[in-house]
Scaffold this motif. Structure first.
Motif, mmCIF file in Angstrom:
data_model
loop_
_atom_site.group_PDB
_atom_site.id
_atom_site.type_symbol
_atom_site.label_atom_id
_atom_site.label_comp_id
_atom_site.label_asym_id
_atom_site.label_seq_id
_atom_site.Cartn_x
_atom_site.Cartn_y
_atom_site.Cartn_z
ATOM 1 N N ASN A 35 0.666 -1.482 0.075
ATOM 2 C CA ASN A 35 0.020 0.051 0.024
ATOM 3 C C ASN A 35 0.817 1.203 -0.175
ATOM 4 O O ASN A 35 0.489 2.192 0.466
ATOM 5 N N PHE A 36 1.816 1.151 -0.600
ATOM 6 C CA PHE A 36 2.822 2.379 -0.579
ATOM 7 C C PHE A 36 3.188 2.493 -2.290
ATOM 8 O O PHE A 36 3.947 1.784 -2.933
ATOM 9 N N ASN A 43 16.467 6.676 0.846
ATOM 10 C CA ASN A 43 15.138 7.361 1.061
ATOM 11 C C ASN A 43 14.159 7.011 -0.010
ATOM 12 O O ASN A 43 14.435 6.901 -1.152
ATOM 13 N N ALA A 44 12.768 7.219 0.348
ATOM 14 C CA ALA A 44 11.768 7.091 -0.453
ATOM 15 C C ALA A 44 10.755 8.019 -0.174
ATOM 16 O O ALA A 44 10.218 8.267 0.896
ATOM 17 N N LEU A 45 10.160 8.503 -1.386
ATOM 18 C CA LEU A 45 9.101 9.555 -1.345
ATOM 19 C C LEU A 45 8.001 8.994 -1.812
ATOM 20 O O LEU A 45 8.052 8.337 -3.019
ATOM 21 N N GLY A 46 6.742 8.865 -1.434
ATOM 22 C CA GLY A 46 5.728 8.338 -1.968
ATOM 23 C C GLY A 46 4.391 8.625 -1.357
ATOM 24 O O GLY A 46 4.160 9.701 -0.273
ATOM 25 N N GLU A 47 3.430 7.829 -1.608
ATOM 26 C CA GLU A 47 1.928 7.894 -1.126
ATOM 27 C C GLU A 47 1.473 6.435 -0.466
ATOM 28 O O GLU A 47 1.621 5.613 -1.147
ATOM 29 N N GLU A 48 1.230 6.637 0.909
ATOM 30 C CA GLU A 48 0.687 5.437 1.645
ATOM 31 C C GLU A 48 -0.840 5.670 1.568
ATOM 32 O O GLU A 48 -1.416 6.421 1.923
ATOM 33 N N LEU A 49 -1.593 4.524 1.114
ATOM 34 C CA LEU A 49 -2.762 4.230 1.189
ATOM 35 C C LEU A 49 -3.274 3.913 2.683
ATOM 36 O O LEU A 49 -2.987 2.962 3.152
ATOM 37 N N TYR A 104 -4.824 8.380 -0.155
ATOM 38 C CA TYR A 104 -3.415 8.066 -0.091
ATOM 39 C C TYR A 104 -2.898 9.574 0.862
ATOM 40 O O TYR A 104 -3.444 10.762 0.644
ATOM 41 N N ARG A 105 -1.869 9.278 1.568
ATOM 42 C CA ARG A 105 -1.178 10.483 2.302
ATOM 43 C C ARG A 105 0.244 10.479 1.890
ATOM 44 O O ARG A 105 0.736 9.144 1.555
ATOM 45 N N ASP A 106 0.833 11.451 1.566
ATOM 46 C CA ASP A 106 2.337 11.722 1.522
ATOM 47 C C ASP A 106 3.091 10.918 2.516
ATOM 48 O O ASP A 106 2.914 10.881 3.808
ATOM 49 N N LEU A 107 4.155 10.370 2.399
ATOM 50 C CA LEU A 107 5.062 9.570 3.139
ATOM 51 C C LEU A 107 6.491 9.598 2.565
ATOM 52 O O LEU A 107 6.792 9.377 1.463
ATOM 53 N N GLU A 108 7.413 9.958 3.573
ATOM 54 C CA GLU A 108 8.606 9.842 3.374
ATOM 55 C C GLU A 108 9.367 9.092 4.422
ATOM 56 O O GLU A 108 8.955 9.042 5.461
ATOM 57 N N LEU A 109 10.299 8.114 3.918
ATOM 58 C CA LEU A 109 11.016 7.112 4.607
ATOM 59 C C LEU A 109 12.300 7.064 4.504
ATOM 60 O O LEU A 109 12.789 7.545 3.429
ATOM 61 N N TRP A 110 12.866 6.686 5.562
ATOM 62 C CA TRP A 110 14.342 6.282 5.373
ATOM 63 C C TRP A 110 14.838 5.149 5.986
ATOM 64 O O TRP A 110 14.049 4.379 6.883
ATOM 65 N N GLY A 111 15.755 4.640 5.398
ATOM 66 C CA GLY A 111 16.521 3.124 5.857
ATOM 67 C C GLY A 111 17.110 3.465 7.127
ATOM 68 O O GLY A 111 17.596 4.470 7.459
ATOM 69 N N GLN A 112 17.815 2.487 7.790
ATOM 70 C CA GLN A 112 18.392 2.502 8.766
ATOM 71 C C GLN A 112 20.032 2.972 8.907
ATOM 72 O O GLN A 112 20.583 3.328 9.712
ATOM 73 N N GLY A 113 20.364 3.037 7.633
ATOM 74 C CA GLY A 113 21.783 3.212 7.158
ATOM 75 C C GLY A 113 22.584 2.288 7.133
ATOM 76 O O GLY A 113 22.374 1.291 7.839
ATOM 77 N N THR A 114 23.556 2.125 6.379
ATOM 78 C CA THR A 114 24.555 1.337 5.965
ATOM 79 C C THR A 114 26.073 1.883 5.966
ATOM 80 O O THR A 114 25.990 2.834 5.339
ATOM 81 N N LEU A 115 26.972 1.349 6.749
ATOM 82 C CA LEU A 115 28.218 2.127 7.009
ATOM 83 C C LEU A 115 29.091 1.454 5.703
ATOM 84 O O LEU A 115 29.227 0.346 5.329
#
Length: 123
Positions: free
Chosen positions: A28-29, A96-102, A107-118
């Motif tokens: 739903n993203f 990073n992901a920019l999108g919309e979540e149902l 739908y609402r705007d949603l920005e996601l970040w990963g946990q990071g990898t070194l």
């Protein structure tokens, strides 16, 4: 719940290559764009590369020709291929992901970040 799961970081010698992966888990993203950013110790988080829904790419000027962003829609995964790595590429890399979540019927705007990898590049 939608999440970004990163993998692929590690230690590499200067001149070597690494490929980072970022999988979008959950449903739903609707993704509009995905990208990679990096943050070196004591510095701000900077853009590395962006990939739009339509396939347009943008790179930090200093990284053009060495880094490539790509995606596999079937696997809901975006990759960052890094070549000719330099010690100054050492950083934590974030997806990073920019999108919309149902949510319900909207739908609402949603920005996601990963946990990071070194990524550490030794000289």
């Amino acid at each position: 719940q939608v999440q970004l799961v990163e993998s692929g970081g590690g230690l590499v010698q200067a001149g070597g290559s690494l490929r980072l992966s970022c999988e979008v888990s959950g449903s739903n993203f609707r993704i509009n764009a995905m990208g990679w950013y990096r943050q070196a110790p004591g510095k701000q988080r900077d853009l590395v590369a962006l990939l739009s829904r339509g396939g347009t790419t943008n790179y930090a000027d200093s990284l053009k020709g060495r880094f490539t962003i790509a995606r596999d829609d079937a696997k809901s995964t975006v990759y960052l291929q890094m070549t000719s790595l330099k010690p100054e590429d050492t950083a934590v890399y974030y997806c990073n992901a920019l999108g919309e979540e149902l949510v319900g019927t909207r739908y609402r705007d949603l920005e996601l970040w990963g946990q990071g990898t070194l990524v550490t590049v030794s000289s």
